[in-house]
Design a protein around this motif. Structure first.
Motif, PDB file in Angstrom:
ATOM      1  N   ASN A 191      45.538  41.966  57.322  1.00 29.84           N
ATOM      2  CA  ASN A 191      44.780  42.865  56.445  1.00 29.84           C
ATOM      3  C   ASN A 191      43.621  42.068  55.859  1.00 29.84           C
ATOM      4  N   ASP A 192      42.417  42.368  56.298  1.00 31.75           N
ATOM      5  CA  ASP A 192      41.226  41.667  55.809  1.00 31.75           C
ATOM      6  C   ASP A 192      40.632  42.311  54.562  1.00 31.75           C
ATOM      7  N   ASN A 193      41.314  43.330  54.060  1.00 28.02           N
ATOM      8  CA  ASN A 193      40.791  44.043  52.867  1.00 28.02           C
ATOM      9  C   ASN A 193      41.912  44.173  51.837  1.00 28.02           C
ATOM     10  N   ASN A 194      42.539  43.040  51.535  1.00 28.41           N
ATOM     11  CA  ASN A 194      43.634  43.001  50.570  1.00 28.41           C
ATOM     12  C   ASN A 194      43.054  43.108  49.155  1.00 28.41           C
ATOM     13  N   ALA A 195      43.443  44.144  48.429  1.00 24.57           N
ATOM     14  CA  ALA A 195      42.875  44.395  47.098  1.00 24.57           C
ATOM     15  C   ALA A 195      43.124  43.228  46.141  1.00 24.57           C
ATOM     16  N   ILE A 196      44.269  42.574  46.290  1.00 25.93           N
ATOM     17  CA  ILE A 196      44.571  41.448  45.404  1.00 25.93           C
ATOM     18  C   ILE A 196      43.629  40.282  45.681  1.00 25.93           C
ATOM     19  N   TYR A 197      43.390  39.976  46.973  1.00 22.70           N
ATOM     20  CA  TYR A 197      42.444  38.910  47.300  1.00 22.70           C
ATOM     21  C   TYR A 197      41.020  39.302  46.899  1.00 22.70           C
ATOM     22  N   ASN A 198      40.683  40.568  47.059  1.00 24.75           N
ATOM     23  CA  ASN A 198      39.353  41.025  46.636  1.00 24.75           C
ATOM     24  C   ASN A 198      39.139  40.793  45.141  1.00 24.75           C
ATOM     25  N   THR A 199      40.232  40.822  44.404  1.00 25.06           N
ATOM     26  CA  THR A 199      40.144  40.682  42.943  1.00 25.06           C
ATOM     27  C   THR A 199      39.728  39.271  42.533  1.00 25.06           C
ATOM     28  N   ILE A 200      39.955  38.280  43.397  1.00 27.96           N
ATOM     29  CA  ILE A 200      39.599  36.900  43.048  1.00 27.96           C
ATOM     30  C   ILE A 200      38.108  36.800  42.722  1.00 27.96           C
ATOM     31  N   GLU A 201      37.274  37.344  43.596  1.00 26.37           N
ATOM     32  CA  GLU A 201      35.825  37.288  43.371  1.00 26.37           C
ATOM     33  C   GLU A 201      35.425  38.126  42.163  1.00 26.37           C
ATOM     34  N   VAL A 202      36.110  39.246  41.981  1.00 31.29           N
ATOM     35  CA  VAL A 202      35.791  40.107  40.839  1.00 31.29           C
ATOM     36  C   VAL A 202      36.100  39.389  39.525  1.00 31.29           C
ATOM     37  N   LEU A 203      37.266  38.744  39.464  1.00 33.07           N
ATOM     38  CA  LEU A 203      37.624  38.008  38.256  1.00 33.07           C
ATOM     39  C   LEU A 203      36.636  36.871  37.997  1.00 33.07           C
ATOM     40  N   GLN A 204      36.198  36.199  39.046  1.00 36.75           N
ATOM     41  CA  GLN A 204      35.211  35.126  38.874  1.00 36.75           C
ATOM     42  C   GLN A 204      33.898  35.699  38.348  1.00 36.75           C
ATOM     43  N   TRP A 205      33.516  36.885  38.826  1.00 44.50           N
ATOM     44  CA  TRP A 205      32.281  37.517  38.339  1.00 44.50           C
ATOM     45  C   TRP A 205      32.388  37.786  36.846  1.00 44.50           C
ATOM     46  N   PHE A 206      33.506  38.337  36.413  1.00 45.93           N
ATOM     47  CA  PHE A 206      33.682  38.602  34.985  1.00 45.93           C
ATOM     48  C   PHE A 206      33.698  37.299  34.188  1.00 45.93           C
ATOM     49  N   LYS A 207      34.326  36.270  34.714  1.00 41.47           N
ATOM     50  CA  LYS A 207      34.382  34.988  34.012  1.00 41.47           C
ATOM     51  C   LYS A 207      32.982  34.412  33.799  1.00 41.47           C
ATOM     52  N   ASP A 208      32.105  34.596  34.788  1.00 39.66           N
ATOM     53  CA  ASP A 208      30.773  33.998  34.747  1.00 39.66           C
ATOM     54  C   ASP A 208      29.719  34.889  34.086  1.00 39.66           C
ATOM     55  N   PHE A 209      29.993  36.167  33.970  1.00 38.68           N
ATOM     56  CA  PHE A 209      28.954  37.100  33.516  1.00 38.68           C
ATOM     57  C   PHE A 209      28.604  36.885  32.048  1.00 38.68           C
ATOM     58  N   LYS A 210      27.310  36.909  31.746  1.00 37.25           N
ATOM     59  CA  LYS A 210      26.833  36.791  30.368  1.00 37.25           C
ATOM     60  C   LYS A 210      25.857  37.928  30.070  1.00 37.25           C
ATOM     61  N   PHE A 211      26.041  38.568  28.930  1.00 41.82           N
ATOM     62  CA  PHE A 211      25.044  39.516  28.448  1.00 41.82           C
ATOM     63  C   PHE A 211      23.874  38.726  27.863  1.00 41.82           C
ATOM     64  N   ASN A 235      56.904  43.857  50.014  1.00 40.80           N
ATOM     65  CA  ASN A 235      56.442  43.952  51.398  1.00 40.80           C
ATOM     66  C   ASN A 235      55.322  44.965  51.594  1.00 40.80           C
ATOM     67  N   VAL A 236      54.673  45.363  50.518  1.00 44.86           N
ATOM     68  CA  VAL A 236      53.573  46.329  50.599  1.00 44.86           C
ATOM     69  C   VAL A 236      52.326  45.741  49.936  1.00 44.86           C
ATOM     70  N   VAL A 237      51.236  45.659  50.704  1.00 42.63           N
ATOM     71  CA  VAL A 237      49.945  45.289  50.118  1.00 42.63           C
ATOM     72  C   VAL A 237      49.391  46.516  49.400  1.00 42.63           C
ATOM     73  N   PRO A 238      49.113  46.422  48.105  1.00 39.00           N
ATOM     74  CA  PRO A 238      48.662  47.609  47.369  1.00 39.00           C
ATOM     75  C   PRO A 238      47.242  48.015  47.744  1.00 39.00           C
ATOM     76  N   GLY A 239      46.964  49.262  47.530  1.00 38.71           N
ATOM     77  CA  GLY A 239      45.630  49.789  47.844  1.00 38.71           C
ATOM     78  C   GLY A 239      44.611  49.528  46.749  1.00 38.71           C
ATOM     79  N   HIS A 240      45.062  49.107  45.580  1.00 39.12           N
ATOM     80  CA  HIS A 240      44.100  48.831  44.503  1.00 39.12           C
ATOM     81  C   HIS A 240      44.746  47.916  43.462  1.00 39.12           C
ATOM     82  N   VAL A 241      43.908  47.278  42.702  1.00 37.80           N
ATOM     83  CA  VAL A 241      44.307  46.463  41.555  1.00 37.80           C
ATOM     84  C   VAL A 241      43.635  47.045  40.317  1.00 37.80           C
ATOM     85  N   ASP A 242      44.410  47.214  39.268  1.00 39.08           N
ATOM     86  CA  ASP A 242      43.880  47.756  38.011  1.00 39.08           C
ATOM     87  C   ASP A 242      43.624  46.621  37.029  1.00 39.08           C
TER      88      ASP A 242
END
Length: 355
Positions: A191-211, A235-242
């Motif tokens: 699965n090349d579109n694992n929502a949990i792995y996708n979240t890694i980059e998203v969390l890094q974006w939030f960590k780095d973002f500055k207003f 045994n189930v890769v979820p379809g989304h991360v909240d």
């Protein structure tokens, strides 16, 4: 009625409030205690749900109105308490008990101050006091529900523990619910579109973002990811991360602007604010309440913590006895002399501004 008597009576009221459960939306019994105070001092008060309020005896519609506000609800005690949270215990000058510091000491000090000025004629400002409910839960039946009922407010003092220093600004709050999407699948398959792995980059974006915009009083906007939830079985890769994102907003932005920026720029599949109503608040440093407070030796600062200031549209000053770092802590306490000094400072400040 002397100031000494008022202080003793205020401390006794706080002891009663501590020993009466008043979780948010369950403040009916503490409301009765506050009503009893006003009745004993022959002050005509009103009650709207669990909010108790009154205006000064010589209220004059032609004059501006100063709101005195603090709350009588509490959070639930945390599990680390070693003392009974519902027992008012005095040890070595400290009054222990749930709500003693946040914000019982502020509330009884403001009630005593209002009582001191209640019958004074020819004040420059009207006074209205609201002992409000549901502050801790930001509920629908707190100070926000009182604003259409009480007289129009021109400026406010909100009682929260500030060590009697002048919080001339307060950060607002927006909580966002965000989703990071992916492709659901069996864990055994590629699965090349694992929502949990996708979240890694998203969390890094939030960590780095500055207003971009900062504030002299409040500094930068503070963005924090506070919750991550995903998956239901091994045994189930979820379809989304909240995700839940907590944003503390300075006075350089409106909450709506914060929402627009994150919705336009964040890499989330979706991001939605729960509410935009808890805005930042402030009072001009030129206002007499601030100027006279500074003249009395009080310092000014910007507060990162939220209070009922967030529902006010008028200039507002956060000021009260106690220390914010003790709020919501185990074995919460306030020093008795903090209450006594708080009443002294409130009375002196109002003498300088409204008499």
């Amino acid at each position: 009625m002397t100031e000494v008597e008022l202080k003793n009576d205020a401390i006794n009221l706080l002891k009663q409030l501590i020993e009466t459960q008043s979780f948010s939306s369950e403040e009916d019994q503490t409301a009765l205690l506050i009503e009893d105070w006003f009745k004993r001092y022959n002050i005509d008060c009103k009650r709207t749900q669990n909010n108790v309020w009154a205006v000064n005896k010589y209220f004059d519609e032609s004059k501006p109105t100063l709101l005195l506000n603090s709350h009588h609800d509490t959070v639930k005690p945390n599990s680390a308490y070693t003392k009974d949270p519902f027992k008012a215990i005095v040890e070595e000058g400290k009054l222990y008990g749930l709500g003693s510091n946040d914000a019982g000491g502020c509330l009884v000090s403001l009630i005593a101050t209002f009582t001191y000025f209640y019958s004074t004629e020819d004040l420059k400002y009207n006074l209205v006091i609201v002992a409000s409910a549901e502050e801790e839960s930001s509920g629908p039946n707190g100070l926000n529900s009182m604003l259409p009922i009480i007289p129009k407010v021109d400026v406010a003092i909100v009682g929260e523990p500030t060590l009697m220093n002048l919080a001339v600004a307060e950060k607002g709050l927006v909580v966002f619910d965000a989703v990071v999407a992916g492709t659901p699948s069996h864990a055994a398959h590629p699965n090349d579109n694992n929502a949990i792995y996708n979240t890694i980059e998203v969390l890094q974006w939030f960590k780095d973002f500055k207003f971009e915009k900062t504030s002299e009083a409040l500094g930068d906007v503070k963005l924090t990811v506070t919750q991550v939830n995903a998956g239901s079985q091994h045994n189930v890769v979820p379809g989304h991360v909240d995700l839940v994102i907590d944003v503390r907003v300075n006075d350089a932005y409106s909450n709506a602007e914060i929402a627009e920026i994150l919705q336009a720029q964040s890499p989330c599949t979706s991001i939605k604010p729960r509410s935009l109503r808890l805005n930042s608040s402030s009072i001009p440093v030129e206002h007499p309440l601030v100027q006279e407070g500074v003249a009395m030796g009080r310092t000014t600062y910007g507060s990162p913590t939220l209070s009922d200031q967030a529902v006010l549209s008028c200039p507002s000053l956060k000021l009260g006895p106690g220390d914010s770092t003790r709020s919501h802590s185990a074995d919460e306490f306030i020093y008795l002399n903090e209450i006594e000094q708080g009443i002294d400072i409130y009375i002196e400040l109002l003498k300088r501004v409204i008499v």
